[in-house]
Write a protein that holds these residues in place. Sequence first.
Motif, PDB file in Angstrom:
ATOM      1  N   HIS A   1       3.947  11.384   1.372  1.00 27.69           N
ATOM      2  CA  HIS A   1       3.519   9.982   1.522  1.00 27.69           C
ATOM      3  C   HIS A   1       4.343   9.031   0.663  1.00 27.69           C
ATOM      4  O   HIS A   1       3.873   7.961   0.292  1.00 27.69           O
TER       5      HIS A   1
ATOM      6  N   SER B   1       4.769   5.575   2.266  1.00 28.08           N
ATOM      7  CA  SER B   1       3.498   4.856   2.442  1.00 28.08           C
ATOM      8  C   SER B   1       2.999   4.278   1.127  1.00 28.08           C
ATOM      9  O   SER B   1       2.268   3.289   1.118  1.00 28.08           O
ATOM     10  N   LEU B   2       3.367   4.926   0.017  1.00 28.94           N
ATOM     11  CA  LEU B   2       2.891   4.471  -1.291  1.00 28.94           C
ATOM     12  C   LEU B   2       3.750   3.345  -1.868  1.00 28.94           C
ATOM     13  O   LEU B   2       3.410   2.787  -2.902  1.00 28.94           O
TER      14      LEU B   2
ATOM     15  N   GLY C   1       3.966   0.294  -1.677  1.00 27.75           N
ATOM     16  CA  GLY C   1       3.216  -0.842  -1.145  1.00 27.75           C
ATOM     17  C   GLY C   1       3.865  -2.188  -1.353  1.00 27.75           C
ATOM     18  O   GLY C   1       3.628  -3.117  -0.580  1.00 27.75           O
TER      19      GLY C   1
ATOM     20  N   TRP D   1      -6.241   6.787   5.847  1.00 29.78           N
ATOM     21  CA  TRP D   1      -6.682   7.606   4.697  1.00 29.78           C
ATOM     22  C   TRP D   1      -7.042   9.020   5.159  1.00 29.78           C
ATOM     23  O   TRP D   1      -6.646  10.010   4.554  1.00 29.78           O
TER      24      TRP D   1
ATOM     25  N   LEU E   1      -4.413   9.068   0.319  1.00 29.72           N
ATOM     26  CA  LEU E   1      -4.076   7.654   0.089  1.00 29.72           C
ATOM     27  C   LEU E   1      -5.339   6.857  -0.256  1.00 29.72           C
ATOM     28  O   LEU E   1      -5.910   6.148   0.576  1.00 29.72           O
TER      29      LEU E   1
ATOM     30  N   HIS F   1      -5.844   4.239  -1.986  1.00 30.72           N
ATOM     31  CA  HIS F   1      -5.811   2.774  -1.917  1.00 30.72           C
ATOM     32  C   HIS F   1      -6.202   2.271  -0.521  1.00 30.72           C
ATOM     33  O   HIS F   1      -6.665   1.140  -0.381  1.00 30.72           O
ATOM     34  N   CYS F   2      -6.037   3.146   0.495  1.00 28.54           N
ATOM     35  CA  CYS F   2      -6.454   2.768   1.858  1.00 28.54           C
ATOM     36  C   CYS F   2      -7.973   2.648   1.945  1.00 28.54           C
ATOM     37  O   CYS F   2      -8.493   1.782   2.654  1.00 28.54           O
TER      38      CYS F   2
ATOM     39  N   SER G   1      -1.713  -3.239  -1.259  1.00 30.87           N
ATOM     40  CA  SER G   1      -0.305  -2.839  -1.409  1.00 30.87           C
ATOM     41  C   SER G   1       0.039  -2.600  -2.883  1.00 30.87           C
ATOM     42  O   SER G   1       0.784  -1.678  -3.204  1.00 30.87           O
TER      43      SER G   1
ATOM     44  N   GLY H   1      -1.369   0.756  -3.892  1.00 28.71           N
ATOM     45  CA  GLY H   1      -0.496   1.835  -3.399  1.00 28.71           C
ATOM     46  C   GLY H   1       0.649   2.083  -4.361  1.00 28.71           C
ATOM     47  O   GLY H   1       0.966   3.226  -4.700  1.00 28.71           O
ATOM     48  N   HIS H   2       1.245   0.988  -4.850  1.00 28.40           N
ATOM     49  CA  HIS H   2       2.350   1.093  -5.806  1.00 28.40           C
ATOM     50  C   HIS H   2       1.877   1.753  -7.106  1.00 28.40           C
ATOM     51  O   HIS H   2       2.581   2.591  -7.683  1.00 28.40           O
TER      52      HIS H   2
END
Lengths: 200, 107
Positions: free
Chosen positions: A13, A16-17, A19, A129, A136, A138-139, A181, A184-185
């Motif tokens: 991922h 995707s991360l 963000g 998620w 994930l 954060h989703c 986002s 995610g970061h």
Amino acid sequence: MNELKRVRMMTAHYRSLQGLRMLPWFLWMLAFSAVNPLMGLPQGRLDYQLLFIVPGLVVPWTLSRLIGTYYDRVFGRVEGLPSRNRLVDVLIGVAFVILAYIGFFVDSQERWPVSVFGLVLALAFLVQWWLSGRFLTHCVVTATLLAILSLLPLVGIPADGQELGGFMFPIILGIILSIGSVLGHIVLVRNLKSLPQGEP
Amino acid sequence: MTEAFEVLAGLDKIVHEPARLALLTALSACSSADFVSLQRLTGLTKGNLSTHLSKLEEAGLIAIEKQFVGKKPNTLVRLTPEGRTAIDQHWQQLERLHRDAQQWQSG
């Protein structure tokens, strides 16, 4: 085993991360939604709208590219595995676009005490998620915030901001997506090792 | 349990070394990864990472491609088909050992 599981999930991922790549687009959506009604621009006038839309495409795109370069330099590049079932991925994507369109249509035509469009977006994040093997996180946070925003009218809070010219919903949406986002970061940074001392 | 010890003794030492196992596990979850990302994922120093990658390349488990991104050199690493088979089999063996160990404890 847990460390190896972390390595596997982080690699799967990696993109995707990242963000912050999408952050300029969400911030632009927020700014556009806030500035447009405040300046009293005529909603139907395309020339006024284009004043914002054209720079709106160039500025976030440029910023997003710069952030992408930062990610590649600091965190490196990982190319994901090709999808096992591309047809299913395309069908899920198309289904969500149709659902989002229906949600948008229902929200603008009906006076339901919930935002269907917001709930569809929340569902999209929840599915992402789930498909990530519940990695994930954060989703889930984004999905929860979107669901709360969509259900606010049920407790008497007009989330669509009809009294404010109908622009509150996209502003709060922009804030929530921006928070998602950034989260995610943070997940990316917290799960990666820092480079050994003396190495760039 | 004798069978479990045989599996344990038969584990591929090239693959089972912790740093190399982490590298192969990372590479099994993607098409390719560059040197910087592998360093960030594993926390290995440049020297250690280079050494482990060389050993894996010598064993034919990975392929290393040197390229330029813009004006900067970039090392791209990917699993070979043999490497993908090796890491998949290794994980199957580890999971089997894990199950056997749990049965042994409960029995």
